[in-house]
Write an enzyme that holds these catalytic residues in place. Structure first.
Site, PDB file in Angstrom:
ATOM      1  CE  LYS A 123      -4.422  -1.424   1.934  1.00 14.43           C
ATOM      2  NZ  LYS A 123      -5.487  -1.039   2.872  1.00 14.43           N
ATOM      3  CE  LYS A 206      -6.189  -8.752  -1.666  1.00 18.75           C
ATOM      4  NZ  LYS A 206      -6.353  -8.182  -0.330  1.00 18.75           N
ATOM      5  CE  LYS A 209     -12.574  -3.791   0.633  1.00 23.04           C
ATOM      6  NZ  LYS A 209     -13.574  -4.013   1.638  1.00 23.04           N
TER       7      LYS A 209
HETATM    8  P1  AMP Z   1     -10.717  -6.133   3.288  1.00 23.91           P
HETATM    9  O1  AMP Z   1     -11.655  -5.940   2.163  1.00 23.91           O
HETATM   10  O2  AMP Z   1      -9.277  -5.965   2.891  1.00 23.91           O
HETATM   11  O3  AMP Z   1     -11.096  -5.366   4.528  1.00 23.91           O
HETATM   12  O4  AMP Z   1     -10.832  -7.670   3.670  1.00 23.91           O
HETATM   13  C1  AMP Z   1     -11.906  -8.170   4.432  1.00 23.91           C
HETATM   14  C2  AMP Z   1     -11.820  -9.688   4.539  1.00 23.91           C
HETATM   15  O5  AMP Z   1     -11.983 -10.297   3.255  1.00 23.91           O
HETATM   16  C3  AMP Z   1     -10.473 -10.189   5.088  1.00 23.91           C
HETATM   17  O6  AMP Z   1     -10.714 -11.314   5.923  1.00 23.91           O
HETATM   18  C4  AMP Z   1      -9.747 -10.600   3.839  1.00 23.91           C
HETATM   19  O7  AMP Z   1      -8.769 -11.585   4.090  1.00 23.91           O
HETATM   20  C5  AMP Z   1     -10.880 -11.142   2.981  1.00 23.91           C
HETATM   21  N1  AMP Z   1     -10.550 -11.046   1.558  1.00 23.91           N
HETATM   22  C6  AMP Z   1     -10.347  -9.901   0.853  1.00 23.91           C
HETATM   23  N2  AMP Z   1     -10.046 -10.185  -0.434  1.00 23.91           N
HETATM   24  C7  AMP Z   1     -10.050 -11.541  -0.536  1.00 23.91           C
HETATM   25  C8  AMP Z   1      -9.795 -12.456  -1.611  1.00 23.91           C
HETATM   26  N3  AMP Z   1      -9.501 -12.032  -2.836  1.00 23.91           N
HETATM   27  N4  AMP Z   1      -9.896 -13.786  -1.340  1.00 23.91           N
HETATM   28  C9  AMP Z   1     -10.212 -14.235  -0.108  1.00 23.91           C
HETATM   29  N5  AMP Z   1     -10.455 -13.424   0.944  1.00 23.91           N
HETATM   30  C10 AMP Z   1     -10.371 -12.095   0.741  1.00 23.91           C
END
Ligand code: AMP
Ligand code: TRP
Length: 347
Positions: A123, A206, A209
Site C-alpha cells: 500500500k 488477489k 476492491k
Molecule cells: P478487506 O476488504 O481488505 O477489509 O478484507 C476483508 C476480509 O476479506 C479479510 O478477511 C480478507 O482476508 C478477505 N478477503 C479480501 N479479499 C479476498 C480475496 N480475494 N480472497 C479471499 N479473501 C479475501
C-alpha cells in the site's frame, strides 16, 4: 470444515473479525470472509463482527462515501446471514476502546515489525515516507480490535495471515512485559476452498476492491448479467479441466475458477475437478456463472433492500456498539490497571 474450534487454554471461545469500508464488497470478501462469518455464527460460537472505519482512513476516504460504504458493508454482513440478534455487529469508531488499546499497543509493538508487513509495503509503494503514520501502525490497531474482546479465533482470508501473526506477537509481548497471562494468543481461521480468490484477469493477483479494472472482480452489487459476462470473459488457458487437482498446478486462472466454484457450492476443489474432468471452459464457465448468480443474487437483492433504509442500519450499528462496549470497556480498564494508569473516579 466443521471440526470443533480449539480454545487456547483458559480463554473462552470468542470470534472476532473486521472488514474495511474502503470500497464495495467483492466475491473475494464474500467467500474468504462473510460466508465463513455466517457459518461460525450458525455453529453457536460467540461472534463479534466489525466495520473497521478507523482502518479505512489510513488511506484518505471521501467522508460522504465513507459513511455510505460503512452502511453498505453492514448491509453486506446482514445480507450474507449475519443476524444482529445472534452476532454483535458494529462500527469500529463508535467503540473508543479500539483506538485507546491501539495506542497502548503502539507502545508495545516495535516499528521494525510494522515495516515487515507486506500489506504496508504494497500500500505504501515506493513513497513509504509519504504514507500516513496510521498506515504503518495499522496492524497494531488490528491487534487492538481483536484483543479488546480477548478474541480467541479470527476468521480471515489468506492475505491477513501475517497481520494475525503480529497480533500474536503483540499479545505475547504485552503478557511478557507486564508479567501477566492476560491476552490470549489468537488462532487464525483460514479455511475452505476460497481463502485467496484471485483476479479474473490475472491469476497471480488477489481479487480486490481497489483493482482499477472492474472486470477483475465480481462485486456484491453486480447484477446477474454483469456476473455472467465477467465470468465468460475471465482469463483461462486453452486446456480442458484436468482429471485431478494436481493438474491445476501452474494453471492459476483455471485453479481460481475451480476454487470459486467449490466455495460457492460448499464442496472441495477435488470434487469439482472430478465432476468436470475433461470439460472445456466453454462449458464450465456457464455452469459457474449460473451458480454464482444463484448464490449472489439473493444477497445483492437483500443489500439493496437494507440500503433503502439507512436509519435502520444505523440503529443496528448503534445497538451493536453498545454490546461491544459492554465487553471491551472492562477489558480496557483492566489493561490500564496492568499498565499502571490511575482509574478515573466512577461517575
Ligand atoms: P478487506 O476488504 O481488505 O477489509 O478484507 C476483508 C476480509 O476479506 C479479510 O478477511 C480478507 O482476508 C478477505 N478477503 C479480501 N479479499 C479476498 C480475496 N480475494 N480472497 C479471499 N479473501 C479475501
Ligand atoms: N486488516 C483486515 C483487512 O484488511 C481488516 C481488519 C481490521 C480485521 N481489523 C481486523 C480483520 C480484526 C480481522 C480482525 O482485511
Amino acid at each position: 470444515m466443521s471440526e470443533p474450534v480449539q480454545t487456547p487454554q483458559t480463554f473462552q471461545s470468542r470470534i472476532f473479525s473486521g472488514i474495511q469500508p474502503s470500497g464495495g464488497m467483492t466475491l473475494g470478501n464474500y467467500l474468504g470472509a462473510l460466508k465463513r462469518f455466517a457459518e461460525l455464527q450458525n455453529r453457536g460460537i460467540e461472534t463479534v463482527y466489525c466495520v473497521v472505519d478507523l482502518h479505512a482512513i489510513t488511506v484518505w476516504q471521501d467522508p460522504e462515501k465513507l459513511r455510505n460504504q460503512t452502511r453498505e458493508i453492514a448491509a453486506a454482513f446482514i445480507a450474507s446471514g449475519i443476524d444482529p440478534t445472534r452476532s454483535i455487529l458494529f462500527n469500529q469508531s463508535q467503540v473508543s476502546a479500539h483506538a485507546e488499546l491501539g495506542w497502548i499497543f503502539n507502545c508495545v509493538a516495535r516499528i521494525g515489525w510494522m515495516y515487515r508487513m507486506t500489506q504496508f509495503k504494497d500500500k505504501a509503494g515506493k513513497h513509504a515516507e509519504n504514507s500516513s503514520l496510521g498506515l504503518l501502525a495499522y496492524p497494531s490497531l488490528m491487534a487492538a480490535d481483536i484483543l479488546a474482546y480477548k478474541a480467541t479465533h479470527v476468521p480471515v482470508g489468506e492475505d491477513q495471515k501475517q497481520h494475525l501473526e503480529l497480533t500474536r506477537d503483540i499479545a505475547a509481548k504485552f503478557n511478557h512485559d507486564y508479567g501477566v497471562n492476560f491476552f490470549p494468543i489468537t488462532e487464525p481461521l483460514i479455511e475452505g476452498a476460497a481463502t485467496r480468490v484471485m483476479s479474473l484477469r490475472d491469476g497471480s493477483k488477489k481479487m480486490s476492491k481497489s483493482d482499477p479494472s472492474d472486470q477483475s472482480r465480481i462485486n456484491l452489487t453486480d447484477d446477474a448479467d454483469t456476473i455472467a459476462a465477467k465470468i465468460r470473459k475471465a482469463k483461462t488457458d486453452p486446456e480442458p479441466l484436468p482429471e485431478t487437482v494436481e493438474g491445476l498446478k501452474d494453471r492459476p486462472e483455471a485453479r481460481n475458477l475451480v476454487n470459486i466454484y467449490a466455495a460457492l457450492a460448499d464442496t472441495t476443489s477435488e470434487s469439482v475437478v472430478a465432476e468436470f474432468a475433461g470439460a472445456q471452459f466453454g462449458s464450465f464457465k456457464p455452469k459457474l456463472a449460473e451458480l454464482a448468480v444463484e448464490k449472489l443474487s439473493p444477497i445483492t437483492t437483500e443489500m439493496a433492500r437494507l440500503m433503502a433504509d439507512p436509519a435502520e442500519i444505523d440503529r443496528i450499528l448503534n445497538r451493536g456498539a453498545d454490546q461491544a462496549d459492554a465487553i471491551a470497556q472492562p477489558i480496557l480498564a483492566q489493561v490500564k490497571d496492568i499498565v499502571g494508569m490511575i482509574r478515573r473516579r466512577e461517575v
